[in-house]
Design a protein around this motif. Structure first.
Motif, PDB file in Angstrom:
ATOM      1  N   ILE A   1       0.845  -1.205   0.000  1.00  0.00           N
ATOM      2  CA  ILE A   1       0.000   0.000   0.000  1.00  0.00           C
ATOM      3  C   ILE A   1       0.871   1.243   0.000  1.00  0.00           C
ATOM      4  CG2 ILE A   1      -1.617   1.334   1.412  1.00  0.00           C
ATOM      5  CD1 ILE A   1      -2.886  -1.357   2.234  1.00  0.00           C
ATOM      6  N   ASP A   2       1.912   1.259   0.816  1.00  0.00           N
ATOM      7  CA  ASP A   2       2.810   2.412   0.857  1.00  0.00           C
ATOM      8  C   ASP A   2       3.519   2.611  -0.480  1.00  0.00           C
ATOM      9  OD1 ASP A   2       2.068   2.787   3.499  1.00  0.00           O
ATOM     10  OD2 ASP A   2       3.851   1.773   4.321  1.00  0.00           O
ATOM     11  N   ALA A   3       3.958   1.511  -1.078  1.00  0.00           N
ATOM     12  CA  ALA A   3       4.630   1.607  -2.383  1.00  0.00           C
ATOM     13  C   ALA A   3       3.676   2.113  -3.460  1.00  0.00           C
ATOM     14  CB  ALA A   3       5.200   0.258  -2.781  1.00  0.00           C
ATOM     15  N   SER A   4       2.420   1.678  -3.411  1.00  0.00           N
ATOM     16  CA  SER A   4       1.461   2.128  -4.423  1.00  0.00           C
ATOM     17  C   SER A   4       1.143   3.607  -4.273  1.00  0.00           C
ATOM     18  CB  SER A   4       0.179   1.296  -4.360  1.00  0.00           C
ATOM     19  OG  SER A   4      -0.533   1.568  -3.164  1.00  0.00           O
ATOM     20  N   ARG A   5       1.195   4.115  -3.073  1.00  0.00           N
ATOM     21  CA  ARG A   5       0.962   5.553  -2.874  1.00  0.00           C
ATOM     22  C   ARG A   5       2.126   6.389  -3.395  1.00  0.00           C
ATOM     23  NH1 ARG A   5      -1.430   4.848   3.123  1.00  0.00           N
ATOM     24  NH2 ARG A   5      -3.550   4.300   2.497  1.00  0.00           N
ATOM     25  N   GLU A   6       3.311   5.822  -3.453  1.00  0.00           N
ATOM     26  CA  GLU A   6       4.475   6.543  -3.949  1.00  0.00           C
ATOM     27  C   GLU A   6       4.604   6.468  -5.460  1.00  0.00           C
ATOM     28  OE1 GLU A   6       7.799   4.857  -1.957  1.00  0.00           O
ATOM     29  OE2 GLU A   6       7.163   5.533   0.026  1.00  0.00           O
ATOM     30  N   VAL A   7       3.976   5.507  -6.093  1.00  0.00           N
ATOM     31  CA  VAL A   7       4.151   5.286  -7.530  1.00  0.00           C
ATOM     32  C   VAL A   7       3.543   6.427  -8.344  1.00  0.00           C
ATOM     33  CG1 VAL A   7       3.414   3.819  -9.451  1.00  0.00           C
ATOM     34  CG2 VAL A   7       4.386   2.797  -7.414  1.00  0.00           C
TER      35      VAL A   7
ATOM     36  N   PRO B   1       2.817   9.711  -7.802  1.00  0.00           N
ATOM     37  CA  PRO B   1       3.570  10.971  -7.918  1.00  0.00           C
ATOM     38  C   PRO B   1       4.880  10.805  -8.694  1.00  0.00           C
ATOM     39  CG  PRO B   1       2.858  10.641  -5.650  1.00  0.00           C
ATOM     40  CD  PRO B   1       2.544   9.386  -6.393  1.00  0.00           C
ATOM     41  N   LYS B   2       5.556   9.681  -8.517  1.00  0.00           N
ATOM     42  CA  LYS B   2       6.814   9.471  -9.235  1.00  0.00           C
ATOM     43  C   LYS B   2       6.574   9.350 -10.736  1.00  0.00           C
ATOM     44  CE  LYS B   2       9.493   7.405  -5.515  1.00  0.00           C
ATOM     45  NZ  LYS B   2      10.226   6.213  -5.059  1.00  0.00           N
ATOM     46  N   VAL B   3       5.498   8.670 -11.120  1.00  0.00           N
ATOM     47  CA  VAL B   3       5.188   8.523 -12.546  1.00  0.00           C
ATOM     48  C   VAL B   3       4.851   9.881 -13.157  1.00  0.00           C
ATOM     49  CG1 VAL B   3       3.500   7.570 -14.175  1.00  0.00           C
ATOM     50  CG2 VAL B   3       4.495   6.112 -12.421  1.00  0.00           C
ATOM     51  N   SER B   4       4.028  10.660 -12.471  1.00  0.00           N
ATOM     52  CA  SER B   4       3.666  11.970 -13.020  1.00  0.00           C
ATOM     53  C   SER B   4       4.884  12.886 -13.107  1.00  0.00           C
ATOM     54  CB  SER B   4       2.552  12.612 -12.189  1.00  0.00           C
ATOM     55  OG  SER B   4       2.999  12.861 -10.877  1.00  0.00           O
ATOM     56  N   GLN B   5       5.778  12.830 -12.125  1.00  0.00           N
ATOM     57  CA  GLN B   5       7.000  13.636 -12.199  1.00  0.00           C
ATOM     58  C   GLN B   5       7.876  13.175 -13.360  1.00  0.00           C
ATOM     59  OE1 GLN B   5       8.820  13.151  -8.380  1.00  0.00           O
ATOM     60  NE2 GLN B   5       7.510  14.666  -7.364  1.00  0.00           N
ATOM     61  N   GLY B   6       7.967  11.870 -13.553  1.00  0.00           N
ATOM     62  CA  GLY B   6       8.770  11.347 -14.657  1.00  0.00           C
ATOM     63  C   GLY B   6       8.218  11.739 -16.014  1.00  0.00           C
ATOM     64  N   VAL B   7       6.906  11.704 -16.143  1.00  0.00           N
ATOM     65  CA  VAL B   7       6.292  12.092 -17.418  1.00  0.00           C
ATOM     66  C   VAL B   7       6.513  13.576 -17.680  1.00  0.00           C
ATOM     67  CG1 VAL B   7       4.074  12.393 -18.583  1.00  0.00           C
ATOM     68  CG2 VAL B   7       4.594  10.243 -17.438  1.00  0.00           C
TER      69      VAL B   7
END
Length: 119
Positions: free
Chosen positions: A42-48, A50-56
């Motif tokens: 659950i914690d990892a899914s909450r971090e994914v 924002p990281k994906v949107s920043q990467g895009v």
């Protein structure tokens, strides 16, 4: 006690003992381990997200930065030049520059009739 009663009693006691051991292992070993793993997921899914949107966003920014300005200007200039060339030819020679004059049309119709005759 008869032999069958003794066998049944041993089977029931063994079944209860095995069930009790399995419940203890489930509630004190397996379930806490699974709860920790689920919480990690659950914690990892909450971090994914924002990281994906920043990467895009970063990728889009870099892609636009890497576009060479001269290539963009060159392609725009070239397409504008072709459009102006076509427009000036159309204006100077009329539609004949685009579809041909009467002699060209007659020659094309003769060529197509010859091709049909050969077939």
């Amino acid at each position: 006690m008869t032999d069958w009663t003794l066998i049944a009693l041993v089977a029931v006691i063994t079944g209860l003992t095995v069930t009790l051991v399995l419940l203890v292992v489930w509630f004190f070993v397996v379930r806490p381990h699974l709860d920790r793993k689920v919480q990690e997921l659950i914690d990892a899914s909450r971090e994914v997200e924002p990281k994906v949107s920043q990467g895009v966003k970063r990728g889009v920014r870099e892609a636009f930065r890497e576009l060479p300005e001269t290539a963009l200007d060159g392609s725009l200039k070239e397409s504008t030049r072709q459009f102006l060339k076509f427009g000036s030819g159309l204006f100077e020679n009329g539609l004949s520059s685009f579809i041909g004059n009467a002699d060209d049309l007659e020659r094309r119709s003769q060529d197509s009739s010859r091709a049909r005759d050969k077939d």
